[in-house]
Motif scaffolding. Structure first.
Motif, PDB file in Angstrom:
ATOM      1  N   GLY A 294       7.936  31.428  30.608  1.00 13.52           N
ATOM      2  CA  GLY A 294       8.229  30.457  31.361  1.00 13.52           C
ATOM      3  C   GLY A 294       9.488  29.753  31.193  1.00 13.52           C
ATOM      4  O   GLY A 294       9.815  28.709  31.619  1.00 13.52           O
ATOM      5  N   VAL A 295      10.411  30.334  30.318  1.00 10.21           N
ATOM      6  CA  VAL A 295      11.769  29.445  29.776  1.00 10.21           C
ATOM      7  C   VAL A 295      13.053  30.160  30.803  1.00 10.21           C
ATOM      8  O   VAL A 295      14.177  29.617  30.457  1.00 10.21           O
ATOM      9  CB  VAL A 295      11.903  29.625  28.427  1.00 10.21           C
ATOM     10  N   SER A 296      12.765  31.285  31.214  1.00 11.97           N
ATOM     11  CA  SER A 296      14.006  31.702  31.866  1.00 11.97           C
ATOM     12  C   SER A 296      14.360  31.224  33.538  1.00 11.97           C
ATOM     13  O   SER A 296      14.036  29.906  33.531  1.00 11.97           O
ATOM     14  CB  SER A 296      13.966  33.067  32.096  1.00 11.97           C
TER      15      SER A 296
ATOM     16  N   PRO B  99      10.886  32.992  25.035  1.00  7.71           N
ATOM     17  CA  PRO B  99      10.700  33.765  26.010  1.00  7.71           C
ATOM     18  C   PRO B  99       9.420  34.580  25.912  1.00  7.71           C
ATOM     19  O   PRO B  99       8.790  34.949  24.850  1.00  7.71           O
ATOM     20  CB  PRO B  99      11.891  34.823  25.880  1.00  7.71           C
ATOM     21  N   GLY B 100       9.061  35.069  27.019  1.00  8.48           N
ATOM     22  CA  GLY B 100       7.544  35.650  27.335  1.00  8.48           C
ATOM     23  C   GLY B 100       7.617  36.980  26.994  1.00  8.48           C
ATOM     24  O   GLY B 100       6.584  37.513  26.390  1.00  8.48           O
ATOM     25  N   ASN B 101       8.820  37.674  26.895  1.00  9.17           N
ATOM     26  CA  ASN B 101       8.850  39.450  26.702  1.00  9.17           C
ATOM     27  C   ASN B 101       8.398  39.326  25.079  1.00  9.17           C
ATOM     28  O   ASN B 101       8.945  38.594  24.281  1.00  9.17           O
ATOM     29  CB  ASN B 101      10.186  39.683  26.604  1.00  9.17           C
TER      30      ASN B 101
ATOM     31  N   ASN C  21      -2.551  39.242  26.996  1.00  4.35           N
ATOM     32  CA  ASN C  21      -1.727  38.329  26.405  1.00  4.35           C
ATOM     33  C   ASN C  21      -1.540  38.748  24.782  1.00  4.35           C
ATOM     34  O   ASN C  21      -2.369  38.679  24.191  1.00  4.35           O
ATOM     35  CB  ASN C  21      -2.566  36.869  26.331  1.00  4.35           C
ATOM     36  N   SER C  22      -0.436  39.323  24.676  1.00  5.92           N
ATOM     37  CA  SER C  22      -0.169  39.679  22.983  1.00  5.92           C
ATOM     38  C   SER C  22       0.559  38.502  22.496  1.00  5.92           C
ATOM     39  O   SER C  22       0.285  38.431  20.991  1.00  5.92           O
ATOM     40  CB  SER C  22       0.706  41.048  23.329  1.00  5.92           C
ATOM     41  N   ASN C  23       1.399  37.622  23.170  1.00  4.68           N
ATOM     42  CA  ASN C  23       2.154  36.707  22.266  1.00  4.68           C
ATOM     43  C   ASN C  23       1.080  35.795  21.528  1.00  4.68           C
ATOM     44  O   ASN C  23       1.407  35.323  20.480  1.00  4.68           O
ATOM     45  CB  ASN C  23       3.048  36.061  23.277  1.00  4.68           C
TER      46      ASN C  23
ATOM     47  N   LYS D  74      17.230  35.662  24.702  1.00  2.00           N
ATOM     48  CA  LYS D  74      18.196  34.566  25.381  1.00  2.00           C
ATOM     49  C   LYS D  74      17.634  33.294  25.640  1.00  2.00           C
ATOM     50  O   LYS D  74      18.369  32.282  25.168  1.00  2.00           O
ATOM     51  CB  LYS D  74      19.167  35.320  26.423  1.00  2.00           C
TER      52      LYS D  74
ATOM     53  N   GLU E  39      -0.393  36.037  34.868  1.00  2.00           N
ATOM     54  CA  GLU E  39      -0.387  37.413  34.701  1.00  2.00           C
ATOM     55  C   GLU E  39      -1.419  37.752  33.502  1.00  2.00           C
ATOM     56  O   GLU E  39      -1.853  38.734  33.245  1.00  2.00           O
ATOM     57  CB  GLU E  39       0.458  38.291  34.898  1.00  2.00           C
TER      58      GLU E  39
HETATM   59  N1  LIG Z   1      17.186  36.685  36.604  1.00  2.00           N
HETATM   60  C1  LIG Z   1      17.278  36.710  35.300  1.00  2.00           C
HETATM   61  N2  LIG Z   1      15.871  37.105  35.163  1.00  2.00           N
HETATM   62  C2  LIG Z   1      15.496  37.013  33.621  1.00  2.00           C
HETATM   63  C3  LIG Z   1      16.479  36.621  32.828  1.00  2.00           C
HETATM   64  C4  LIG Z   1      17.911  36.133  33.210  1.00  2.00           C
HETATM   65  O1  LIG Z   1      18.414  35.767  32.447  1.00  2.00           O
HETATM   66  N3  LIG Z   1      17.870  36.124  34.575  1.00  2.00           N
HETATM   67  N4  LIG Z   1      16.262  36.637  31.371  1.00  2.00           N
HETATM   68  C5  LIG Z   1      15.473  37.840  31.069  1.00  2.00           C
HETATM   69  C6  LIG Z   1      15.061  37.426  29.529  1.00  2.00           C
HETATM   70  S1  LIG Z   1      16.236  38.188  28.668  1.00  2.00           S
HETATM   71  C7  LIG Z   1      13.968  37.206  29.215  1.00  2.00           C
HETATM   72  S2  LIG Z   1      13.447  37.270  27.681  1.00  2.00           S
HETATM   73  C8  LIG Z   1      12.811  36.813  30.179  1.00  2.00           C
HETATM   74  C9  LIG Z   1      12.194  35.662  29.724  1.00  2.00           C
HETATM   75  O2  LIG Z   1      11.370  35.052  30.732  1.00  2.00           O
HETATM   76  P1  LIG Z   1      10.468  33.959  30.586  1.00  2.00           P
HETATM   77  O3  LIG Z   1      10.262  33.502  29.140  1.00  2.00           O
HETATM   78  O4  LIG Z   1      10.647  32.952  31.703  1.00  2.00           O
HETATM   79  O5  LIG Z   1       8.836  34.543  30.458  1.00  2.00           O
HETATM   80  P2  LIG Z   1       8.080  35.384  31.655  1.00  2.00           P
HETATM   81  O6  LIG Z   1       8.866  35.420  32.941  1.00  2.00           O
HETATM   82  O7  LIG Z   1       6.909  34.208  31.881  1.00  2.00           O
HETATM   83  O8  LIG Z   1       7.707  36.584  31.163  1.00  2.00           O
HETATM   84  C10 LIG Z   1       8.786  37.604  30.928  1.00  2.00           C
HETATM   85  C11 LIG Z   1       7.904  38.999  30.572  1.00  2.00           C
HETATM   86  O9  LIG Z   1       6.863  38.752  29.734  1.00  2.00           O
HETATM   87  C12 LIG Z   1       5.471  39.078  29.835  1.00  2.00           C
HETATM   88  N5  LIG Z   1       4.876  37.995  28.982  1.00  2.00           N
HETATM   89  C13 LIG Z   1       4.969  36.721  29.260  1.00  2.00           C
HETATM   90  N6  LIG Z   1       3.886  36.082  28.359  1.00  2.00           N
HETATM   91  C14 LIG Z   1       3.276  36.981  27.509  1.00  2.00           C
HETATM   92  C15 LIG Z   1       2.415  37.064  26.855  1.00  2.00           C
HETATM   93  N7  LIG Z   1       1.966  36.071  26.192  1.00  2.00           N
HETATM   94  N8  LIG Z   1       1.801  38.313  26.344  1.00  2.00           N
HETATM   95  C16 LIG Z   1       2.737  39.516  26.723  1.00  2.00           C
HETATM   96  N9  LIG Z   1       3.586  39.605  27.632  1.00  2.00           N
HETATM   97  C17 LIG Z   1       3.871  38.329  28.035  1.00  2.00           C
HETATM   98  C18 LIG Z   1       5.481  38.715  31.113  1.00  2.00           C
HETATM   99  O10 LIG Z   1       4.448  39.199  31.743  1.00  2.00           O
HETATM  100  C19 LIG Z   1       7.068  39.460  31.648  1.00  2.00           C
HETATM  101  O11 LIG Z   1       6.773  40.734  31.816  1.00  2.00           O
HETATM  102  O12 LIG Z   1      13.119  36.638  31.490  1.00  2.00           O
HETATM  103  C20 LIG Z   1      14.005  37.895  31.853  1.00  2.00           C
HETATM  104  N10 LIG Z   1      14.229  37.527  33.133  1.00  2.00           N
END
Ligand SMILES: Nc1nc2c(c(=O)[nH]1)N[C@H]1C(S)=C(S)[C@@H](COP(=O)(O)OP(=O)(O)OC[C@H]3O[C@@H](n4cnc5c(N)ncnc54)[C@H](O)[C@@H]3O)O[C@H]1N2
Ligand code: MOO
Length: 411
Positions: A256-258, A302-304, A207-209, A286, A192
């Motif tokens: 991509g780490v959740s 994590p991505g958030n 992409n803010s991260n 987490k 995305e």
């Molecule tokens: N069923 C569950 N869902 C989630 C869990 C869980 O335990 N069970 N954990 C939540 C938590 S806490 C987090 S933190 C996120 C981490 O998820 P990921 O690391 O896999 O990240 P993504 O799914 O790729 O993205 C999460 C969120 O962040 C936005 N994002 C990603 N990369 C960027 C970027 N470079 N710049 C700006 N924003 C970014 C992405 O669009 C998503 O909105 O998972 C929860 N879910």
């Protein structure tokens, strides 16, 4: 942090995650010799011993008169002015009995003098000066009182700031041995993601991260190799990771780490190395992944956006500093009275975006931003640090709460 017993279930305590990472930090990079004017932010690779005494000789801390204290009566008295020594002069003639010499700040004491009286306390009458009572050693900076020749000036593993560079210069050291900058490859994962300035299609975000993490890395003295967004496709991820592992000492990615399934990053890393998914008892932040790609350590935050920022500050930072050869890598939290109540009991340690606010008496207290979502960065922009509330901890207004300042965490 507090000794409280918490039932974390299958979550890993934050301190354990940090110490596991520190245990696996790679050896520091190779060393290089650099000039002092290139040394800001670099990490010393070897202990430095002082080649000189600091100060190099006894000298005056004041503009005034240098004397031998035994020549002065207890109630003060008159001495003959026997000369004048300015900074940069060489003091070779010994001070004669019952004489004082006019002296300036930083000028060498003449042999025999042991005391200085500031000029504003003296009275001049022709060739004579009246001096008030003085004790031996007053306003004299003794040879070697700061550092003695051969003694330790700075220890290996110290990251150099302006004051360390000034100290080295003051000891006459022109070149030093430091570690080469750590090379870190930065990757973002997420289909995305688009770059600021590009148009967005439905479902896409900027992409803010990439920008936020790159600046954190630079602030920690790391050289960043920015790989942008990895295509969400196995072969492309494998290619980017394999290139990154050949170019860098370490890989850092976000997203991509959740538990998501849309995720080629994990498979690509498993093909090239190994990966372990951790669930850390911190909020935000987490999920965290740690592994290796072709022998190079890889960390996935994590991505958030706020979760990425805070995980990087709290968990990744000590690891990266250690990988640069630094010894002192943990931040020092301050205990500051809370300006809020925190009554919910949390399983995960809370890292809340917070600000230090002066109250009526000038006493600081910690205020929280009302919006603590891990997906939002505005609260982190408002904040000047993180209030840390441990698992199960309740806080009442005026209780001390731990505060980590961004100023500390970002360097
Ligand atoms: N069923 C569950 N869902 C989630 C869990 C869980 O335990 N069970 N954990 C939540 C938590 S806490 C987090 S933190 C996120 C981490 O998820 P990921 O690391 O896999 O990240 P993504 O799914 O790729 O993205 C999460 C969120 O962040 C936005 N994002 C990603 N990369 C960027 C970027 N470079 N710049 C700006 N924003 C970014 C992405 O669009 C998503 O909105 O998972 C929860 N879910
Ligand atoms: O813990 Mo996640 O990292 O809250 O957003």
């Amino acid at each position: 942090m507090t000794g409280r017993v918490c039932d974390l279930g299958n979550l890993m305590p934050v301190d354990e995650a940090i110490s596991r990472l520190l245990d696996q930090a790679p050896p520091p990079p190779l060393v290089q010799m650099i000039r002092l004017d290139q040394a800001m932010g670099r990490v010393l690779a070897a202990d430095i011993h002082s080649p000189v005494n600091l100060p190099a000789w006894d000298n005056s801390a004041m503009d005034g008169y240098a004397l031998r204290a035994v020549d002065l009566p207890e109630e003060g008295g008159w001495l003959l002015i026997g000369g004048r020594i300015a900074a940069g002069d060489q003091a070779c003639a010994p001070l004669l009995a019952q004489q004082a010499v006019q002296i300036f700040t930083g000028a060498p004491l003449p042999p025999g003098a042991d005391t200085v009286v500031p000029q504003e306390r003296c009275r001049i009458d022709g060739e004579r000066v009246w001096l008030p009572p003085a004790s031996v050693g007053d306003h004299v900076r003794k040879e070697g009182e700061e550092v003695r020749r051969g003694h330790l000036l700075l220890k290996a593993g110290k990251r150099l700031r302006a004051q360390e560079i000034g100290l080295l210069a003051g000891a006459g050291i022109a070149r030093i041995e430091v570690y080469r900058p750590l090379q870190v490859c930065l990757l973002s994962s997420g289909n995305e993601l688009r770059e600021p300035g590009d148009p967005l299609a439905p479902g896409q975000i900027y992409n803010s991260n990439r920008y936020c993490l790159a600046e954190l890395l630079r602030g920690w003295g790391v050289e960043v190799h920015d790989y942008g967004v990895m295509a969400d496709e196995l072969a492309a991820s494998r290619h980017a990771l394999s290139l990154a592992s050949s170019e860098c000492d370490l890989l850092l990615s976000s997203g991509g780490v959740s538990v998501g399934e849309e995720d080629h990053l994990k498979h690509a890393i498993e093909e090239l190395g190994s990966v372990d998914f951790w669930r850390i008892a911190m909020q935000p932040g987490k999920p965290l992944a740690f592994g290796e790609v072709a022998g190079k350590p890889w960390i996935g935050v994590p991505g958030n956006p706020s979760a990425a920022l805070i995980t990087a500050l709290v968990v990744v930072r000590p690891f990266l500093l250690r990988a640069q050869g630094m010894t002192d890598v943990m931040p020092r939290p301050l205990a500051v009275p809370a300006g809020f109540d925190w009554l919910q009991r949390n399983k995960r340690r809370q890292y809340l975006r917070a600000r230090l606010t002066p109250g009526a008496g000038g006493q600081l207290s910690v205020e929280l931003h009302p919006q603590q979502s891990s997906a939002m960065l505005t609260a982190a922009c408002w904040a000047d640090g993180l209030a840390v509330i441990d698992c199960e901890q309740q806080v009442l207004k005026h209780d001390n709460v731990m505060f980590l300042s961004f100023a500390d965490l970002m360097q």
